[in-house]
Each structure stands twice: as structure tokens, then as C-alpha cells.
Design a protein around this motif. Sequence first.
Motif, mmCIF file in Angstrom:
data_model
loop_
_atom_site.group_PDB
_atom_site.id
_atom_site.type_symbol
_atom_site.label_atom_id
_atom_site.label_comp_id
_atom_site.label_asym_id
_atom_site.label_seq_id
_atom_site.Cartn_x
_atom_site.Cartn_y
_atom_site.Cartn_z
ATOM 1 N N THR A 84 15.529 4.278 14.326
ATOM 2 C CA THR A 84 16.962 4.443 14.116
ATOM 3 C C THR A 84 17.442 3.557 12.969
ATOM 4 N N GLN A 85 16.513 2.847 12.332
ATOM 5 C CA GLN A 85 16.848 1.902 11.274
ATOM 6 C C GLN A 85 16.653 2.539 9.894
ATOM 7 N N PRO A 86 17.407 2.080 8.888
ATOM 8 C CA PRO A 86 17.152 2.534 7.515
ATOM 9 C C PRO A 86 15.742 2.119 7.094
ATOM 10 N N GLU A 87 15.057 3.000 6.385
ATOM 11 C CA GLU A 87 13.702 2.703 5.949
ATOM 12 C C GLU A 87 13.726 2.190 4.513
ATOM 13 N N VAL A 88 13.189 0.987 4.316
ATOM 14 C CA VAL A 88 13.170 0.387 2.986
ATOM 15 C C VAL A 88 11.730 0.058 2.608
ATOM 16 N N PRO A 89 11.396 0.171 1.325
ATOM 17 C CA PRO A 89 10.039 -0.173 0.890
ATOM 18 C C PRO A 89 9.799 -1.681 0.929
ATOM 19 N N VAL A 90 8.538 -2.053 0.948
ATOM 20 C CA VAL A 90 8.145 -3.465 0.927
ATOM 21 C C VAL A 90 7.421 -3.730 -0.387
ATOM 22 N N LEU A 91 7.786 -4.813 -1.046
ATOM 23 C CA LEU A 91 7.235 -5.163 -2.364
ATOM 24 C C LEU A 91 6.327 -6.376 -2.245
ATOM 25 N N ASN A 92 5.184 -6.314 -2.907
ATOM 26 C CA ASN A 92 4.273 -7.456 -3.006
ATOM 27 C C ASN A 92 4.106 -7.813 -4.477
ATOM 28 N N ILE A 93 4.146 -9.106 -4.779
ATOM 29 C CA ILE A 93 4.028 -9.572 -6.154
ATOM 30 C C ILE A 93 3.153 -10.812 -6.179
ATOM 31 N N THR A 94 2.375 -10.979 -7.242
ATOM 32 C CA THR A 94 1.536 -12.168 -7.382
ATOM 33 C C THR A 94 2.400 -13.416 -7.216
ATOM 34 N N PRO A 95 2.032 -14.334 -6.306
ATOM 35 C CA PRO A 95 2.880 -15.501 -6.037
ATOM 36 C C PRO A 95 3.029 -16.417 -7.250
ATOM 37 N N SER A 96 4.088 -17.217 -7.246
ATOM 38 C CA SER A 96 4.303 -18.218 -8.296
ATOM 39 C C SER A 96 3.102 -19.149 -8.374
ATOM 40 N N THR A 97 2.787 -19.571 -9.591
ATOM 41 C CA THR A 97 1.641 -20.464 -9.752
ATOM 42 C C THR A 97 1.737 -21.193 -11.083
ATOM 43 N N THR A 98 0.880 -22.190 -11.257
ATOM 44 C CA THR A 98 0.722 -22.881 -12.532
ATOM 45 C C THR A 98 -0.641 -22.494 -13.098
ATOM 46 N N TYR A 99 -0.702 -22.167 -14.388
ATOM 47 C CA TYR A 99 -1.963 -21.759 -14.995
ATOM 48 C C TYR A 99 -2.182 -22.471 -16.318
ATOM 49 N N LEU A 113 6.923 4.235 3.991
ATOM 50 C CA LEU A 113 6.390 5.184 4.962
ATOM 51 C C LEU A 113 6.375 6.601 4.421
ATOM 52 N N SER A 114 7.261 6.913 3.498
ATOM 53 C CA SER A 114 7.276 8.256 2.911
ATOM 54 C C SER A 114 7.583 8.134 1.427
ATOM 55 N N GLY A 115 6.703 8.681 0.593
ATOM 56 C CA GLY A 115 6.923 8.645 -0.840
ATOM 57 C C GLY A 115 6.374 7.393 -1.489
ATOM 58 N N ASN A 116 6.475 7.363 -2.805
ATOM 59 C CA ASN A 116 5.970 6.244 -3.600
ATOM 60 C C ASN A 116 7.137 5.494 -4.242
ATOM 61 N N PRO A 117 7.369 4.248 -3.844
ATOM 62 C CA PRO A 117 8.483 3.490 -4.418
ATOM 63 C C PRO A 117 8.286 3.231 -5.914
ATOM 64 N N VAL A 118 9.385 3.113 -6.622
ATOM 65 C CA VAL A 118 9.377 2.737 -8.029
ATOM 66 C C VAL A 118 9.684 1.251 -8.121
#
Length: 218
Positions: A84-99, A113-118
Motif C-alpha cells: 500500500t506504500q509508494p514504490e521508490v527506487p534504491v540508489l547505490n553509489i561508491t562511498p566517499s573515500t580518500t585516494y 521492483l518494476s522498470g529500470n530507474p534513471v
Amino acid sequence: VFYPHWVKYKDEIGKMVLARKAAGVHSESKVQDEAGNGYYKSTITGKHGSIRLLLGPNSGYNTTPQGYKLAYKGGNFAMYYTTTQPEVPVLNITPSTTYKTATYTVEMSAVALSGNPVISYTLDGSDPKTSSTKMTYSGAFTVQGTVTVKAVATLNGASSAVQSATYTYQEPQATPLTVKFMPPTTWEKVYLYAWNGASLGAWPGMEWKTKDSDGWLY
């Protein structure tokens, strides 16, 4: 689920995790299950919906249960969900770091759950939802110097939370290092080896012979 599974099947597992979250399934959720010849079925009731798991060749996993939507289908199994909840995509990104290398590679992924997020992102600290400088992610990219990446994943008008990661360039060590080692009295020789082999030669490396006044090799 072990780490190699997560690495190999991240998106597949991610969809099933999202289904659990969408249905509000938790550790005390009610479970109804049954098993028989070549099948296992279970229904898990969450706070916002339910999960229907069909496992085995005789489970009917290819048929979507009435009122449910498909989360993920694999070999002889499928997971369906309601919410019954709005469905939102989940984003993963390389964590902050020092290089300390010349460039640093940034990777992002988004699952829904449905489709490919942009995925939209910026490199100047501006809002990736509205900025005129936003770009569309199409694969791993490199950054130079110190850069803050902000990104958001969008699908069917629903957006993930904006994520921010800062990649900080640090100058490599420029001043010499002094390394000391106190060898056991029974050791006849001691060698020092560097993994890159550049300055200390091939394995086992350079023999240490110089000692200070306290008997430390340096």
C-alpha cells in the motif's frame, strides 16, 4: 546469502529486499507455508502488504497470484508482493573515500521492483533533480582531484533520496620514511621487501644490515 552471492546477484537480491521493504516484512511477520512433492509455498504478512514465495517446479511459480505483482523470478522460483506504500527506487553509489592515484573510478546502480530507474548526477555539488548541469549515468566514470558527486534515481515520477559522496585527492607521501625492526637474537639475516618490488628488488627483497645505537635495524 553470503558476500559472493551479493556480488554476483546484487540486482536480483536487491529486488527481493525491496519487495520485503515494500510489504513491511519484519522478523516477527506472520508466515503461512505449505510443502509437498516438488514445491514449497509461503505467504508472509507485513505491515504494508504481503510476500508470496513459490519455490520448486510444482509450485506454480510461473503464475502470478491474484492481487500480487512480480518482484523477481528465477530458476524454479518466484517472489510476488503487494503493498500500500509508494514504490521508490534504491540508489547505490561508491562511498566517499580518500585516494592517492591520478584518478578514481565511481560506480552507481539503482534497482526498483518494476522498470529500470534513471540515475542523474552532478559533479559541482548542485541538486541532481533540478540542476542544469546534471548528467545521466550510463556507466562507471573517473574523477580527478577532490570532487563531490550527488545523485538521484528516478522511476515513474518517484525518486530515491539524493545521495552525496566526496572523493578527496591526497598527495602521495613525499618525505622519506624510516622503518625500524628489532630482530630476534637467533636470526642471522633480515630482509625487507616491498610489494611493488620497485625499490627493494625481487623477493625476498633487500638484506637489512644497518643498525642504530640501540640495535634496531633501520
